[in-house]
Design a protein around this motif. Structure first.
Motif, PDB file in Angstrom:
ATOM      1  N   TRP A 112       0.840  -1.195   0.000  1.00  0.00           N
ATOM      2  CA  TRP A 112       0.000   0.000   0.000  1.00  0.00           C
ATOM      3  C   TRP A 112       0.875   1.245   0.000  1.00  0.00           C
ATOM      4  O   TRP A 112       1.918   1.241   0.652  1.00  0.00           O
ATOM      5  CB  TRP A 112      -0.915  -0.029   1.234  1.00  0.00           C
ATOM      6  CG  TRP A 112      -2.155   0.769   1.063  1.00  0.00           C
ATOM      7  CD1 TRP A 112      -2.388   2.032   1.518  1.00  0.00           C
ATOM      8  CD2 TRP A 112      -3.330   0.369   0.365  1.00  0.00           C
ATOM      9  NE1 TRP A 112      -3.642   2.447   1.143  1.00  0.00           N
ATOM     10  CE2 TRP A 112      -4.247   1.445   0.442  1.00  0.00           C
ATOM     11  CE3 TRP A 112      -3.707  -0.781  -0.320  1.00  0.00           C
ATOM     12  CZ2 TRP A 112      -5.501   1.398  -0.134  1.00  0.00           C
ATOM     13  CZ3 TRP A 112      -4.953  -0.839  -0.885  1.00  0.00           C
ATOM     14  CH2 TRP A 112      -5.839   0.239  -0.798  1.00  0.00           C
ATOM     15  N   ALA A 154     -11.819   1.279  -0.432  1.00  0.00           N
ATOM     16  CA  ALA A 154     -10.816   2.316  -0.205  1.00  0.00           C
ATOM     17  C   ALA A 154     -11.029   3.481  -1.170  1.00  0.00           C
ATOM     18  O   ALA A 154     -10.904   4.649  -0.793  1.00  0.00           O
ATOM     19  CB  ALA A 154      -9.411   1.731  -0.373  1.00  0.00           C
ATOM     20  N   THR A 187     -10.871  -0.074   5.953  1.00  0.00           N
ATOM     21  CA  THR A 187     -11.649   0.996   5.314  1.00  0.00           C
ATOM     22  C   THR A 187     -12.857   1.435   6.137  1.00  0.00           C
ATOM     23  O   THR A 187     -13.384   2.530   5.914  1.00  0.00           O
ATOM     24  CB  THR A 187     -12.137   0.565   3.922  1.00  0.00           C
ATOM     25  OG1 THR A 187     -13.050  -0.531   4.053  1.00  0.00           O
ATOM     26  CG2 THR A 187     -10.972   0.148   3.039  1.00  0.00           C
TER      27      THR A 187
END
Length: 373
Positions: A112, A154, A187
């Motif tokens: 990420w 996300a 999220t």
């Protein structure tokens, strides 16, 4: 990628001519040209965006632009599942949408925020080419499955270029994402007032992604006043995609209603984006938020608590509320009933008081001039 299956859907029983120009493939029938284009977004990470662009005008008469969907296949951030790519895009193409498939960063490249950066780049390109690709830049839905559902969640909650709607299929939304990508964020805490309307589907017996991922995300949407629709089917496996027999064997232990999510989600998108009409898309059936409490100005679709907490709103509505209390008997039912009414939208409270529509409109006109502070 199976282009023949795609073309059979649109050109059944007709002769078609295929034209290749670099990485693009054009499929011509009469005066209509369908284009399939694969664009490399990141050569190092092997990130690609496949675009299915349908024609407008001509044989399509009143269709000048189309809404769009961006499909994010699942695969545990280890690969992008083909089961959740073309087979998912096809029903939306048939419903009149432009369709895109993002094959984002996976394996070691999935650290990420690489996957979210891939999404940002894809969405920026789609909106930037809105005129060329003949689509509405403000009517683009993202559709994600499992880990791709995490990326879709996300995108809906954290991205700079957020989608206008999100469809989350058996999505990894909460801390369970750590099992497939240690660097990926939860999220659910990121849901806020700017999150787009969402459509969620999953099965209660999913033994890969616990159902609390969907439930937790829905709870966050409800707290943020975001519009959503949800279908949690009684039983079925993880990763069923569209649920078609060509993807999921007929003897699979799965509710026969599971494949309905496809048709239901298309119907839901019509409510969110509007339907094709003679003058373009019709007005949406409902708003992104259940109430207008987050809007810049007050309205009859704000809750009574929000209006009564605003001095000018309270002045406008005060006498009306008192009259409704007398009519409904709320003034004699104590604090519990009054608290119940305060949680309702003014429009609904006026309905209980049998206020005529012209009065509701006049009141809304007054409230629309009051800043929502």
């Amino acid at each position: 990628m199976c282009y023949n299956r795609y073309m059979r859907l649109f050109c059944s029983g007709a002769e078609s001519r295929y034209h290749y120009r670099g990485k693009e493939m054009y499929v011509e029938e009469g005066k209509s040209i369908m284009r399939v284009e694969t664009i490399t977004l990141n050569e190092t990470r092997n990130v690609t965006l496949t675009a299915y662009i349908q024609e407008t005008g001509g044989e399509f008469r009143y269709v000048t632009k189309r809404p769009a969907v961006l499909v994010l296949p699942g695969g545990g951030y280890e690969y992008c599942s083909e089961r959740e790519a073309d087979p998912v895009a096809l029903p939306y193409l048939k419903a009149g949408y432009q369709a895109f498939i993002l094959r984002y960063s996976v394996k070691a490249d999935a650290v990420w925020p690489n996957p979210l950066s891939d999404y940002e780049q894809a969405m920026e390109m789609i909106r930037g080419k809105a005129e060329e690709w003949k689509l509405y830049p403000d009517k683009i839905a993202v559709i994600g499955f499992s880990a791709g559902g995490h990326l879709a969640a996300a995108a809906a909650t954290m991205a700079k270029n957020r989608p206008n709607a999100a469809i989350l299929g058996y999505a990894v939304a909460g801390n369970d994402v750590k099992c497939c990508n240690q660097s990926a964020p939860d999220t659910i805490p990121e849901v806020d007032k700017d999150t787009c309307p969402c459509f969620l589907f999953a099965t209660r017996t999913d033994n890969v992604v616990p159902i609390m991922n969907s439930i937790g995300f829905m709870e966050a949407l409800a707290k943020a006043d975001i519009s959503f629709e949800s279908h949690i089917y009684s039983y079925g496996p993880h990763g069923f995609s569209t649920g078609d027999p060509s993807i999921q064997p007929k003897d699979t232990q799965m509710s026969e209603r599971v494949p309905h999510w496809v048709e239901d989600s298309i119907g839901w998108l019509k409510e969110v984006f509007g339907e094709f009409g003679a003058d373009g898309l019709t007005e949406p059936a409902y708003k992104a938020h259940v109430t207008d409490d987050c809007e810049a100005f007050l309205s009859v679709d704000c809750t009574m608590a929000r209006i009564m907490g605003n001095p000018e709103g309270a002045r406008i509505v005060g006498e009306v509320f008192a009259e409704i209390q007398r009519k409904t008997g709320a003034d004699r039912m104590g604090d519990a009933m009054q608290d119940f009414l305060r949680k309702m939208k003014l429009r609904d409270v006026l309905g209980f008081g049998e206020a005529p529509e012209e009065y509701v409109c006049a009141l809304n006109e007054q409230l629309s001039k009051v800043p929502n502070i």
